[in-house]
Design an enzyme around this catalytic site. Structure first.
Site, PDB file in Angstrom:
ATOM      1  N   LYS A 251       0.716  -1.015   0.029  1.00  0.00           N
ATOM      2  CA  LYS A 251       0.104   0.140  -0.024  1.00  0.00           C
ATOM      3  C   LYS A 251       0.874   1.160   0.146  1.00  0.00           C
ATOM      4  CE  LYS A 251      -3.938   2.054   2.379  1.00  0.00           C
ATOM      5  NZ  LYS A 251      -4.951   1.712   3.663  1.00  0.00           N
TER       6      LYS A 251
ATOM      7  N   SER B  83      -9.766   1.751   2.458  1.00  0.00           N
ATOM      8  CA  SER B  83      -9.067   2.493   1.838  1.00  0.00           C
ATOM      9  C   SER B  83      -7.911   1.641   1.002  1.00  0.00           C
ATOM     10  CB  SER B  83      -8.088   3.479   2.712  1.00  0.00           C
ATOM     11  OG  SER B  83      -7.432   2.944   3.433  1.00  0.00           O
TER      12      SER B  83
ATOM     13  N   SER C 247     -10.089  -0.667   6.627  1.00  0.00           N
ATOM     14  CA  SER C 247      -9.540  -0.452   5.622  1.00  0.00           C
ATOM     15  C   SER C 247      -8.723  -1.595   4.864  1.00  0.00           C
ATOM     16  CB  SER C 247      -8.545   0.723   5.521  1.00  0.00           C
ATOM     17  OG  SER C 247      -9.169   1.776   5.583  1.00  0.00           O
TER      18      SER C 247
END
Ligand SMILES: [Zn+2]
Lengths: 511, 585
Positions: free
Chosen positions: A83, A158, A182
Site C-alpha cells: 500500500k 482504503s 480499511s
C-alpha cells in the site's frame, strides 16, 4: 500465458516452496507477476507505481541467496503489493494524494525493511483512498481502482488497490492498513482474506499516519495460511514505534495450519445485524455460523450495546488525529508547493498548497477534527468519543469473558458501484460499521470469504474478532471456514469471479 | 504614545505581581524523540533525521534521560512527580515546526507544586512553582530582509538542528507582595534557578546561547486594592539583567497606561535589549487555539516510585546548601558571599580555589580587579577571557614572589586582552619580578653600601628602617622586584653580615641558605615576629635559653657562637662580652 498463469495463481506458500525447491526462480516468479500487472492493470488500476527494477533486483538476490545455499525465509521470493502509505527508498510514496505526488522518502518503513529482510519481492505501491480516508479508493487523487469481480464496482477501501491486486492475481500478497476497516472491508468485497492484527502488533514506523491510535498494518491474501505467513513476517516489537507491543507474536502460522474450532466458544454480535444489512450478506453469514456449529463450535448470541456508538466516536477520534497528523503537509519541506511566486507569504503558500493538494474527503475530515479539538468543543466531542471508546473496550472485555471469538458480517453490503456513494459521505461511512469497533478497541480481527450473495453473486466477508494478542484464534476460525467451504465448493473461491476471466480476455485481446 | 511613570513613583502607587516561564534546553546527548545529536553551532540541518524533520511516517520515541533530567529538576524544586502522565500535541502552523505541532505536555505535567527560595537584600522570598514539564524545541528561522521578522522578509531560512532538542518549561505561580523589589526578585529567581540547573548538570544554561530562555509576566494594580491587574507576557528576555529591566520597564509602562485611565491589554510583548523597552506583540485576545490533545504516537510516562527515589538519592548538593558549605570552608563574610552572588562569581571563586588559590585571594581578584573589568566592558564575569585557572595561576605567581601586585594586574590585563595564559603574558611582556638573585643581590648590596647608616640601624634591630633600602632597590630594578622579597633579602643580607662576623670561621664559608633557614626557624621558636633576634634585651631569659638549645640541637655542625659555648653562657656571656653591640655578634 498458461505457464505464467500457473505461476500467478499459486498460493504464496506454494510459491515460496517452489522457489526454495528450485522449481522456479524468484526472478521468473516476479516477471510473471510484472507481466500480469502490465496486462491487467490498465483495467484494475491497482498500482500507483510499479517498481519492476527494484523488484527484479530483490528477486535476483533471493535467487543468489538460494544458489549460495543460504537459508531462505518462509516467504522468500514471493511477490507483494505494498500500500502506498509505507515509505520506500526505491519507490515514491504518495498516500494517494496530490500533495505528496512524486515524494521519494529517504528512509524505509520498518515494515518495508522487514519485508525486504524476509526476501519478499515488493512489486510496487498500490492505490488507496487519499491518506487512507475512504472505503472505495474513489478518494484517491489518481483515480479509483476497480473490483476484479466486476470492474464497475469499487474494490473497497482504503486499501482497495492492495485488495484488487491480490484478487486480480497481480500479487499473492499485499499489505494494507486498517484504521476503520480499511483492510477487512476491501478484503470482503474483493473476496479475499484481510487481517487487522492487534494494534501495535506490527510497527507503524514509516507508515504515513492517518489516525495514529487506530492505524494497523496487516495482510491481504488469497488464503488464510498466506495471511498468517505474512502476518508473522511483519510482526514484532519495533523500538522506533512506542506503540508497538513488546510481546511474543501470537502463533498465527501454527493456528492457520491446524484450524480447529471444536469446543471453541463463538459469539454472534447481536448489534451487528438486522436493518441495513443486505439479505445476501446475512444469508451467507448465518450459513457460516451454522457451519462453525457443525464443526464443533459452541455458538451463542452476545450483546455489545455500545457498538452502536462506534461509528460516531470513530468519526470524531480519527479526524481529530488526522487534523494534526496532516498538518505537516505545508509545502515547506517536501511535496507539492503551490503559489510560491516570490511574493506570496509562507502562510499564503501553505494555505494555497493545502487547498489545492488535498482532496475533498481529506479536507472534510481535517475540518471535522479541527472542530472537534477546538477549545470549548473538546470535551463534548473528542473527550466524549474517547469515553465511548472505553465503553466499547469494556463491551469486548465482557464479551470475551463469555466467548473465545466474536463474529459478524465484515460489511453490511457487498461491493457497490463506483460513484454510487461518492457524494454521500454518510452512506460511505456505513461500509465500516462492523469493522470499526475492533479498531477502536485495538483487538484483532479478520475477514474471510464466506460465499457469494445470492442476489448479485458478489463475495461476502465473514468477520472474526479476537481479544488483544489472541490473533491466532482468528486463523483457527477463518482457516476452518476456508477449509470447509473450499471442500464443499471443490474449487478456490476466486475461481468464481466473473471479472477475472474478462480481465484475461481483455488483456489477450489487447495484445 | 503613553508616557511611562518613573519607577519609584510607579511602585509607590501600584503593586506589581510577577510570574516567570523559563525554558531550559536539556544537555542530553540526543534529542527528545530521536537519535539525532544535541549540538550547537553545527552546520545548518546537519543534526537531523526523519523524526526531528517530521517526515511523513516518522514516529517519536521518548528519551529516557530527558525524563530523568526533568524529574531531577522537579525534585530539586520540591515538586511532586506524576505517577502517570502523557505528552500532548500543541497544534499551530509555523515553518520552523516540522510537524506543525509541538509535542509538549498540557494538563498532565511531569512535575507539579514546588517552590524555590530566593533572597533579595537579605529578604527571603518563596517562589511557588506551578509546574515543570517537558517538550521539544522548534527549529530556528532566519528571516532575510529588512524587517528581520517573518512578515516582510524577502525569504526565510530554517535550521532544524534545534528542532526536537528536549526543552523543559518551568512555570512559577504568580508572585505578589514583592513591591518595589519585583524586578530584583525576578532576576534573583532566574539566577537561583540557573545555579540550581547548573548544579543538577542537566543543562549548560547559557542564556546568550538560548539554552535558558525567559518569558516574564507582569501585572500591576493600585496599591492596597488587593486586586491583580491584567498581565502581559514579555518574551525574548535573554539575560539576567534583561529580566530585571523588562519587569521594571513593564511596571513603568503599565503605570503610565493606568494613570491615563487606560486599560492594560493582555498581550505578548517583545523586549529590546538596546532600549530596555518592550513593544506590543501578538494580542492574547486574538490568541490561537492550540487544540491540545494527548499525543497518540506515544505511550504514557509512568515513572516508578523506586526510580524517582533513586533519582532523589543521587541529587547533588544544591546551591543553597553549597553556599553555606563554601562560606564555612572559605571563611568569608555574609557580605562577601552576597557580593560574590551578585556578580555571579561564586562558581568562579570555587573553581579558582579548586585550582589551588587561597579563598581570600580568589575572592579579591574576582570581586575587585575582574569585576571592574567586567563592568567597564559590560560583560558577565563568566564571559571574560580569563579562566579560573588563569586567575589561580596569577595568584600562585604572586605567592611565589614571581609577580608583585602591580605586575599581576598587568598580567591579568594581558590575559583579558587575549595574549595567552598568564605564563605566556609574563614571558611576552617581560613582567616577571626580578628574581635573579645576582641582580637583586647586587642591587641590595649597592643599597646597603650606599646607605651605611640605615644598614647600621637595621643591624641595631630597627627593622622598619629597611623600608628606605627597599625603596632604593625597587627604584634600581624599575619596580620589577617584589617588595616583600627585597625586604626579606635586605634583612637576610644584614643578618648574614652579622652572622659572618659571628661564626667561628669568620662566616664567609657558611652558606647563606643555611642561615636563612636558621633565621626562619628562630622566628618560629621565638613566637614573636622577630625577623632575627634583634636584641638580647628583647629575649626574655627563658626564651633566650630555648633559642640557644634549639640552635645547638638543630645545627650542631654550624657551631655555636664564639664565647658562647653553652646555652647558659649565651645569656650571661653575650651580655658581658658584647655590650652595646648586636647580641648576635
Ligand atoms: Zn532526529
Amino acid at each position: 500465458m498458461a505457464a505464467a498463469d500457473e505461476l500467478t495463481t499459486m498460493t504464496a506458500a506454494e510459491m515460496a516452496a517452489a522457489v526454495a525447491a528450485g522449481e522456479v526462480s524468484a526472478v521468473e516468479l516476479t516477471r510473471a507477476h510484472l507481466d500480469r500487472i502490465e496486462l491487467t492493470d490498465v483495467k484494475v488500476r491497482a498500482f500507483l507505481h510499479v517498481g519492476a527494477e527494484p523488484a527484479l533486483a530483490a528477486a535476483r538476490s533471493v535467487d543468489e541467496r538460494r544458489a549460495a545455499g543460504r537459508p531462505l525465509g518462509p516467504l522468500a521470493g514471493v511477490p507483494l503489493a505494498l500500500k502506498d502509505v509505507f515509505t520506500t527508498t526505491d519507490m515514491p510514496t504518495t498516500c494517494g494524494s496530490k500533495i505528496l505526488a512524486g515524494w521519494q522518502p529517504p528512509y524505509d518503513a520498518t515494515l518495508t525493511r522487514r519485508l525486504r529482510d524476509a526476501g519478499v519481492v515488493i512489486l510496487g505501491k498500490t492505490n488507496m483512498d487519499e491518506f487512507a480516508m475512504g472505503s472505495s479508493t474513489e478518494n484517491s487523487a489518481f483515480g479509483p481502482s476497480r473490483n476484479p469481480w466486476d470492474l464497475n464496482l469499487v474494490p473497497g477501501g482504503s486499501s482497495g488497490g492492495s485488495a484488487a491486486a491480490v484478487a486480480a492475481y497481480q500479487a499473492p500478497l499485499a499489505i494494507g492498513t486498517d484504521t476503520g476497516g480499511s483492510i477487512r472491508q476491501p478484503g470482503a468485497v474483493c473476496g479475499i482474506v484481510g487481517v487487522k492484527p492487534t494494534y501495535g502488533g506490527s510497527s507503524r514506523f514509516g507508515l504515513v499516519a492517518f489516525a495514529s491510535s487506530l492505524d494497523t498494518p496487516g495482510p491481504l491474501t488469497r488464503t488464510v495460511l498466506d495471511a498468517a505467513l505474512l502476518h508473522e513476517a511483519i510482526s514484532g516489537h519495533d523500538p522506533n514505534d512506542s506503540t508497538s507491543l513488546d510481546a511474543p507474536v501470537p502463533p498465527v502460522v501454527a493456528a492457520a495450519r491446524n484450524p480447529d474450532v471444536a469446543g471453541l466458544r463463538v459469539g454472534v454480535v447481536a448489534e451487528l445485524s438486522g436493518d441495513g444489512y443486505a439479505p445476501g450478506v446475512l444469508t451467507r453469514f448465518n450459513e457460516t455460523v451454522e457451519l462453525l456449529e457443525t464443526l464443533g463450535a459452541k455458538v451463542t448470541e452476545v450483546s455489545c450495546p455500545h457498538f452502536t456508538y462506534a461509528l460516531p466516536a470513530y468519526y470524531l477520534i480519527a479526524p481529530s488525529e488526522c487534523s494534526s497528523n496532516l498538518a505537516r503537509f505545508d509545502a515547506m519541506r517536501y511535496g507539492l508547493r503551490i503559489g510560491d511566486d516570490g511574493v506570496a507569504s509562507a502562510e499564503e503558500v501553505m494555505s494555497l498548497t493545502r487547498a489545492t493538494g488535498f482532496g475533498a474527503e481529506v479536507k472534510r475530515r481535517i475540518m471535522l477534527g479541527t472542530y472537534a479539538l477546538s477549545s470549548g468543543y473538546y470535551d463534548a466531542y473528542y473527550g466524549k468519543a474517547q469515553q465511548v471508546r472505553t465503553l466499547i473496550i469494556r463491551d469486548f472485555e465482557a464479551a470475551f469473558e463469555q466467548v473465545d471469538v466474536l463474529v459478524s458480517p465484515t460489511t453490511p453490503t457487498t461491493a457497490f458501484p463506483i460513484g454510487e456513494r461518492a457524494d454521500d459521505p454518510m452512506a460511505m461511512y456505513l461500509a465500516d460499521l462492523c469493522t470499526i469497533p475492533s479498531d477502536l478497541a485495538g483487538n484483532a480481527a479478520i475477514s474471510v470469504p464466506c460465499g457469494l450473495a445470492p442476489e448479485n453473486g458478489l463475495p461476502v466477508g465473514f468477520q472474526v474478532m479476537a481479544p488483544v494478542l489472541a490473533d491466532d484464534r482468528l486463523y483457527r476460525v477463518a482457516g476452518a471456514v476456508e477449509a470447509a467451504l473450499d471442500a464443499r465448493r471443490g474449487a478456490s473461491f476466486l475461481a468464481q469471479a466473473r471479472g477475472l476471466a474478462g480481465l484475461d480476455e481483455t488483456a489477450e485481446a489487447g495484445r | 504614545m503613553t508616557v511611562t511613570v518613573p519607577y519609584d513613583l510607579a511602585v509607590a502607587r501600584y503593586e506589581p505581581v510577577i510570574g516567570l516561564e523559563t525554558h531550559v534546553e536539556l544537555g542530553t546527548l540526543t534529542k527528545m524523540f530521536c537519535g539525532s545529536p544535541v549540538t550547537f553551532g553545527a552546520e545548518p540541518n546537519s543534526a537531523v533525521c526523519p523524526v526531528c524533520l517530521g517526515l511523513p511516517g516518522s514516529l517519536p520515541v521518548i528519551n529516557k534521560t530527558a525524563i530523568e533530567y526533568t524529574i531531577r529538576i522537579g525534585l530539586a524544586l520540591n515538586c511532586s512527580i506524576a505517577t502517570w502522565c502523557r505528552f500532548a500535541r500543541k497544534n499551530y502552523f509555523y515553518p520552523d515546526m516540522p510537524k506543525n505541532f509541538q509535542i509538549s505536555q498540557y494538563d498532565e505535567p511531569l512535575c507539579t507544586d514546588g517552590f524555590l527560595n530566593i533572597e533579595v537584600d537579605g529578604q527571603e522570598f518563596t517562589i511557588g512553582i506551578e509546574r515543570v514539564h517537558l517538550e521539544e524545541d522548534t527549529g530556528k528561522s532566519q528571516h532575510v530582509g529588512t524587517t528581520g521578522r517573518i512578515h516582510g522578509a524577502d525569504y526565510s531560512l530554517v535550521d532544524y538542528n534545534r528542532a526536537g532538542i528536549p526543552l523543559v518549561e518551568i512555570v512559577t505561580r504568580p508572585v505578589p507582595g514583592t513591591g518595589a523589589l519585583a524586578p530584583a526578585v525576578a532576576k534573583a529567581y532566574v539566577s537561583e534557578l540557573r545555579d540550581l540547573l547548573r548544579s543538577l548538570a542537566v543543562s549548560d544554561v547559557r542564556m546568550e546561547q538560548g539554552s535558558l530562555r525567559c518569558d516574564v509576566n507582569t501585572s500591576i494594580a493600585p496599591a492596597g486594592s488587593g486586586e491583580w491587574g491584567t498581565r502581559t507576557e514579555t518574551k525574548n528576555v535573554n539575560s539576567l539583567r534583561s529580566v530585571e529591566r523588562a519587569v521594571r520597564s513593564e511596571i513603568e509602562r503599565q503605570a503610565g497606561v493606568l494613570d491615563e485611565g487606560g486599560r492594560v491589554i493582555q498581550e505578548t510583548r517583545h523586549f529590546h535589549e538596546e532600549t530596555g523597552k518592550t513593544t506590543s506583540g501578538r494580542s492574547k485576545e486574538e490568541a490561537q487555539d492550540y487544540r491540545y490533545f494527548p499525543e497518540p504516537d506515544l505511550v504514557p510516562v509512568a515513572p516508578s516510585r523506586e526510580w524517582v527515589q533513586e533519582i532523589r538519592a543521587a541529587l547533588p548538593e544544591l546551591p543553597a546548601a553549597r553556599r553555606v558549605r563554601l562560606q564555612a570552608e572559605w571563611g568569608l563574610s555574609d557580605l562577601d558571599m552576597t557580593a560574590l552572588r551578585n556578580v555571579d562569581a561564586l562558581d568562579l571563586v570555587a573553581e579558582t580555589v579548586a585550582a589551588g588559590a587561597a579563598p581570600d585571594q580568589a575572592r579579591n581578584w574576582w570581586l575587585t580587579e575582574l569585576s571592574r573589568h567586567a563592568n567597564d566592558t559590560g560583560a558577565e564575569l563568566a564571559d571574560l577571557a580569563i579562566t579560573a585557572e588563569d586567575v589561580a595561576a596569577v595568584i600562585a605567581l604572586v605567592a611565589a614572589g614571581q609577580l608583585n601586585n602591580k605586575l599581576a594586574r598587568q598580567v591579568v590585563d594581558g590575559v583579558l586582552a587575549g595574549e595567552g595564559s598568564p605564563a605566556e603574558v609574563v614571558a611576552a611582556r617581560g613582567l616577571a619580578v626580578v628574581t635573579d638573585t645576582s641582580v637583586l643581590s647586587a642591587a641590595v648590596d649597592d643599597a646597603i653600601a650606599a646607605n651605611p647608616d640605615i644598614a647600621a640601624k637595621i643591624a641595631d634591630g630597627k627593622v622598619a628602617a629597611a623600608g628606605a633600602l627597599v625603596g632604593a632597590v625597587m627604584k634600581a630594578t624599575k619596580g620589577q622586584a617584589d617588595a616583600a622579597s627585597v625586604r626579606q633579602l635586605i634583612l637576610e643580607r644584614c643578618a648574614a653580615n652579622l652572622a659572618a662576623a659571628w661564626s667561628p670561621a669568620g662566616g664567609t664559608s657558611r652558606p647563606l641558605t643555611t642561615l636563612r633557614r636558621i633565621l626562619s626557624d628562630l622566628s618560629a621558636v621565638c613566637r614573636r615576629t622577630y625577623v632575627f633576634p634583634q636584641s638580647k634585651r628583647d629575649l626574655p631569659a627563658v626564651e633566650s635559653a630555648k633559642v640557644a638549645q634549639f640552635f645547638t640541637e638543630r645545627y650542631p655542625d654550624f657551631g655555636v657562637p664564639r664565647r658562647c659555648r653553652s646555652p647558659t653562657v649565651v645569656t650571661s656571656g653575650c651580655k658581658t662580652q658584647r655590650r652595646g653591640r648586636s647580641p648576635l655578634e
